[in-house]
Scaffold this motif. Structure first.
Motif, PDB file in Angstrom:
ATOM      1  N   LEU A 117      -5.778   2.285   0.158  1.00 58.39           N
ATOM      2  CA  LEU A 117      -4.485   2.812   0.584  1.00 58.39           C
ATOM      3  C   LEU A 117      -3.958   2.179   1.866  1.00 58.39           C
ATOM      4  O   LEU A 117      -2.835   2.460   2.272  1.00 58.39           O
ATOM      5  N   GLY A 118      -4.746   1.337   2.502  1.00 62.90           N
ATOM      6  CA  GLY A 118      -4.289   0.684   3.723  1.00 62.90           C
ATOM      7  C   GLY A 118      -5.352  -0.259   4.263  1.00 62.90           C
ATOM      8  O   GLY A 118      -6.552  -0.008   4.104  1.00 62.90           O
ATOM      9  N   ARG A 124       0.492   4.202  -2.736  1.00 55.80           N
ATOM     10  CA  ARG A 124       0.366   5.626  -2.385  1.00 55.80           C
ATOM     11  C   ARG A 124       1.414   6.450  -3.106  1.00 55.80           C
ATOM     12  O   ARG A 124       1.132   7.547  -3.625  1.00 55.80           O
ATOM     13  N   PHE A 177       0.821  -1.207   0.000  1.00 60.66           N
ATOM     14  CA  PHE A 177       0.000   0.000   0.000  1.00 60.66           C
ATOM     15  C   PHE A 177       0.858   1.261   0.000  1.00 60.66           C
ATOM     16  O   PHE A 177       0.478   2.282  -0.586  1.00 60.66           O
TER      17      PHE A 177
END
Length: 451
Positions: free
Chosen positions: A182-183, A105, A101
């Motif tokens: 993203l996470g 990003r 991730f």
């Protein structure tokens, strides 16, 4: 593989709790306005205040760990399986596939520092309450750039199991409209609960001028929402039937949008999922945005932004990939730059024009030698905004478009639901259909509602 690390800053949760009175005064003036917008400030009195304090504290430590590490250039199989546990005073935070991730990003042009600043600032999270049937809880960072959404264990396992092909999809199609995860994290509170949550990039960012939002599934049953009263500031996410009689007007970018939706939905069909949504919002372009004159230098900058690593998720692979969009109606005379990049003499603010690199032009080390062909990768000229992959400018309107909610697998239970709905809604279209039908139907909706 599991790793353990001391989180550091063990007193952070106390500092968050003790600052409630100050934050209450600081944000008191905005609280009523947010409530009118369907956004609730998660202050000291809010039921999710304790949970969001833990989220912030855990995320701060997790992101700091990735900030302190040397960036991963090539992801390994181990990076997709890794789970890092960080122990805090009141809870433990697990972070899944952190290097993966972090890499995504970075490819979106996002630094770890700005990601941490947005997610972990002293300002309050907002709770977003919509008319969605989802049982998940939605939180929004104060700048409205990132969503945090609780997920069940099955959905998290599905995402992690398919994370590698999800990343491969972005390598092939760097301007994909799929939601950007993203996470992935889990909070464990001793003798209490385990809470999984994901962090996503908001499709509707920046949202300050958006005047209508839609959740589109390409069907009709239960796809009408009562609009907010005229003049109201309440956020209502409208649905398919509310959009009837309207069009997404993109002109020469219409072919790009349709082809990208086709590519993304066929990917989801291969994952055997359904019930995902095409999120759509629009806002009018200001006069200077519609008629601005794009200088040659601006065109070069925006073109490089569309292909350079660190600006969009692009990897320097020259293999042929399906997805080229013919743009005969939009092709403009072009001239070559010193770098070998062909750029039109003129283009509209919406980014029309056939942009492509010229193999053979430029020597070693030139931009052209490093960049794949635009049309091979189904690329477009990205707007110069913080959220360019989900923003498309038409001649009169700016559109925010993304595909979300990709976790519903066509299981035996869903097949039974499909049979039951066929009996209950004969002759009508509903959301629970096979992934193949769902994919084709959503593409047809885009075809019918764009021009």
């Amino acid at each position: 593989m599991e790793m353990s690390a001391a989180a550091g800053g063990r007193g952070m949760s106390h500092r968050h709790r003790d600052s409630g009175t100050t934050k209450g005064r600081r944000w008191g003036g905005l609280r009523q306005q947010w409530k009118l917008l369907g956004l609730f400030e998660i202050d000291r009195q809010h039921e999710f205040y304790g949970l969001t304090c833990m989220m912030k504290e855990g995320l701060r430590a997790a992101i700091q760990t990735s900030t302190d590490k040397t960036p991963t250039i090539e992801l390994s199989d181990k990076d997709f399986r890794i789970k890092t546990s960080q122990i805090h005073e009141d809870f433990t935070m697990d972070t899944y596939a952190g290097p993966v991730f972090s890499s995504l990003r970075s490819s979106l042009g996002m630094t770890e520092q700005e990601y941490q600043q947005s997610l972990c600032s002293e300002t309050c999270y907002l709770q977003f309450i919509s008319n969605s049937k989802s049982k998940a809880d939605f939180f929004l960072t104060n700048d409205k750039r990132f969503f945090l959404k609780t997920q069940n264990k099955r959905e998290i396992k599905f995402l992690l199991a398919n994370l590698k092909i999800y990343m491969d999809h972005f390598k092939k199609y760097p301007h994909s409209l799929l939601v950007k995860f993203l996470g992935v994290h889990k909070i464990k509170i001793p003798r209490r609960l385990k809470k999984y949550f994901i962090v996503m990039q908001s499709v509707f960012y920046p949202d300050d001028r958006i005047n209508a939002r839609y959740d589109i599934k390409g069907c009709e049953v239960s796809r009408w929402t009562e609009p907010a009263p005229e003049g109201s500031h309440i956020i209502v996410v409208l649905k398919d039937l509310n959009f009837e009689g309207q069009f997404i007007t993109l002109e020469c970018q219409r072919a790009w949008l349709f082809r990208q939706v086709e590519i993304d939905t066929h990917f989801l069909r291969r994952l055997n999922v359904l019930d995902y949504s095409l999120l759509l919002a629009h806002q009018p372009l200001h006069h200077d945005e519609r008629f601005q004159s794009l200088s040659f230098a601006t065109l070069i900058m925006r073109t490089k932004k569309s292909v350079n690593p660190g600006s969009s998720p692009v990897h320097a692979s020259l293999i042929a990939v399906p997805g080229a969009v013919p743009e005969e109606d939009c092709t403009l005379p072009s001239s070559e730059t010193d770098s070998g990049l062909k750029v039109p003499h003129a283009a509209s603010p919406s980014g029309c024009g056939a942009f492509q690199t010229s193999p053979g032009d430029g020597g070693p080390g030139s931009d052209a030698a490093e960049l794949p062909d635009f049309k091979v990768q189904n690329r477009r000229l990205l707007p110069n905004l913080k959220n360019p992959l989900h923003v498309i400018d038409g001649p009169e309107q700016r559109y925010f478009i993304g595909i979300i909610d990709i976790f519903t697998v066509y299981s035996f239970k869903k097949r039974l639901e499909h049979l039951w709905k066929r009996l209950r809604h004969p002759g009508r279209s509903f959301s629970t259909v096979s992934p193949q039908t769902y994919c084709v139907r959503l593409c047809q909706w885009v075809q019918n509602h764009t021009k």
